[in-house]
Design an enzyme around this catalytic site. Structure first.
Site, PDB file in Angstrom:
ATOM      1  N   HIS A 158      98.444  79.660  26.068  1.00  0.00           N
ATOM      2  CA  HIS A 158      98.391  79.495  24.619  1.00  0.00           C
ATOM      3  C   HIS A 158      99.446  80.387  23.977  1.00  0.00           C
ATOM      4  CE1 HIS A 158      95.568  82.953  25.272  1.00  0.00           C
ATOM      5  NE2 HIS A 158      96.370  83.444  24.353  1.00  0.00           N
TER       6      HIS A 158
HETATM    7  C1  T46 Z   1      95.956  86.697  25.244  1.00  0.00           C
HETATM    8  C2  T46 Z   1      95.684  86.993  26.681  1.00  0.00           C
HETATM    9  C3  T46 Z   1      96.551  88.074  27.242  1.00  0.00           C
HETATM   10  C4  T46 Z   1      86.420  86.915  22.461  1.00  0.00           C
HETATM   11  O1  T46 Z   1      85.253  86.602  22.119  1.00  0.00           O
HETATM   12  N1  T46 Z   1      87.027  87.984  21.875  1.00  0.00           N
HETATM   13  C5  T46 Z   1      88.293  88.367  22.206  1.00  0.00           C
HETATM   14  O2  T46 Z   1      88.810  89.364  21.642  1.00  0.00           O
HETATM   15  C6  T46 Z   1      88.989  87.624  23.216  1.00  0.00           C
HETATM   16  C7  T46 Z   1      90.406  88.030  23.615  1.00  0.00           C
HETATM   17  C8  T46 Z   1      88.362  86.562  23.791  1.00  0.00           C
HETATM   18  N2  T46 Z   1      87.091  86.219  23.427  1.00  0.00           N
HETATM   19  C9  T46 Z   1      86.443  85.079  24.093  1.00  0.00           C
HETATM   20  C10 T46 Z   1      87.070  83.732  23.825  1.00  0.00           C
HETATM   21  C11 T46 Z   1      86.791  82.973  25.106  1.00  0.00           C
HETATM   22  O3  T46 Z   1      85.514  82.385  25.029  1.00  0.00           O
HETATM   23  O4  T46 Z   1      86.554  85.295  25.509  1.00  0.00           O
HETATM   24  C12 T46 Z   1      86.748  84.065  26.180  1.00  0.00           C
HETATM   25  C13 T46 Z   1      87.998  84.114  27.039  1.00  0.00           C
HETATM   26  O5  T46 Z   1      89.136  84.180  26.168  1.00  0.00           O
HETATM   27  P1  T46 Z   1      90.528  83.461  26.524  1.00  0.00           P
HETATM   28  O6  T46 Z   1      90.267  82.196  27.246  1.00  0.00           O
HETATM   29  O7  T46 Z   1      91.346  83.384  25.279  1.00  0.00           O
HETATM   30  O8  T46 Z   1      91.166  84.524  27.550  1.00  0.00           O
HETATM   31  P2  T46 Z   1      92.650  84.563  28.110  1.00  0.00           P
HETATM   32  O9  T46 Z   1      92.670  85.580  29.198  1.00  0.00           O
HETATM   33  O10 T46 Z   1      93.156  83.214  28.422  1.00  0.00           O
HETATM   34  O11 T46 Z   1      93.538  85.108  26.873  1.00  0.00           O
HETATM   35  C14 T46 Z   1      93.343  86.425  26.397  1.00  0.00           C
HETATM   36  C15 T46 Z   1      93.481  86.456  24.872  1.00  0.00           C
HETATM   37  O12 T46 Z   1      92.564  85.509  24.297  1.00  0.00           O
HETATM   38  C16 T46 Z   1      94.867  86.114  24.412  1.00  0.00           C
HETATM   39  O13 T46 Z   1      95.022  86.443  23.049  1.00  0.00           O
HETATM   40  O14 T46 Z   1      97.089  86.800  24.803  1.00  0.00           O
HETATM   41  O15 T46 Z   1      94.301  87.303  26.962  1.00  0.00           O
END
Ligand code: T46
Length: 137
Positions: A52
């Protein structure tokens, strides 16, 4: 890639016979004001996280243990950056597509962000990202 799209920041190590310490301050080593901190660990080696971009969010990513790699894409160029030291951070501006992969078993990725979590700030469709990024170049 626009040379300010991301940058590696090497931190000053405060070392003595007790060990080592790194201090990070808003608007000093961290190029923004931190509103949120999260960390990623126990990621399996073969998975890819991220996939993303963000409309507005800026982040500083630090691999405080182990290693992982980032694919960074500004819609014109793709680069891979490997993080494997707690002494350096990867600053990522907004409108950069990122994929995080090649996690070591002991990887702990600490992320400092300049805003609260907001799903509306995520661009999860790659073609949409390309259009928005081109408009904003
Ligand atoms: C990025 C990379 C490096 C939350 O509830 N609060 C938060 O602050 C974050 C970051 C995530 N979440 C929830 C949202 C999803 O249900 O945690 C779950 C996993 O998040 P996501 O799929 O976005 O995780 P990554 O590792 O793909 O991405 C994250 C960050 O979202 C993003 O901003 O740059 O780490």
């Amino acid at each position: 890639m626009k040379n300010n799209s991301y940058k590696i920041i090497d931190f000053n190590i405060i070392g003595d016979n007790l060990g080592k310490l790194i201090a990070l301050e808003n608007n000093n080593q961290i190029p923004f004001e931190v509103k949120r901190v999260y960390y990623i660990y126990d990621s399996l080696h073969h998975i890819i996280r991220g996939k993303h971009a963000h409309y507005n969010l800026q982040q500083l990513c630090i691999c405080v243990s182990g290693s992982c790699s980032f694919l960074l894409d500004d819609c014109q160029e793709k680069n891979i950056v490997k993080l494997s030291s707690p002494t350096r951070g990867l600053y990522i501006k907004n409108l950069i597509w990122r994929e995080i992969f090649d996690f070591s078993k002991d990887c702990v990725l600490l992320v400092l962000a300049d805003d609260y979590y907001n799903e509306n700030d995520y661009i999860r469709d790659y073609n949409h990202f390309i259009n928005i990024a081109k408009e904003n170049r």
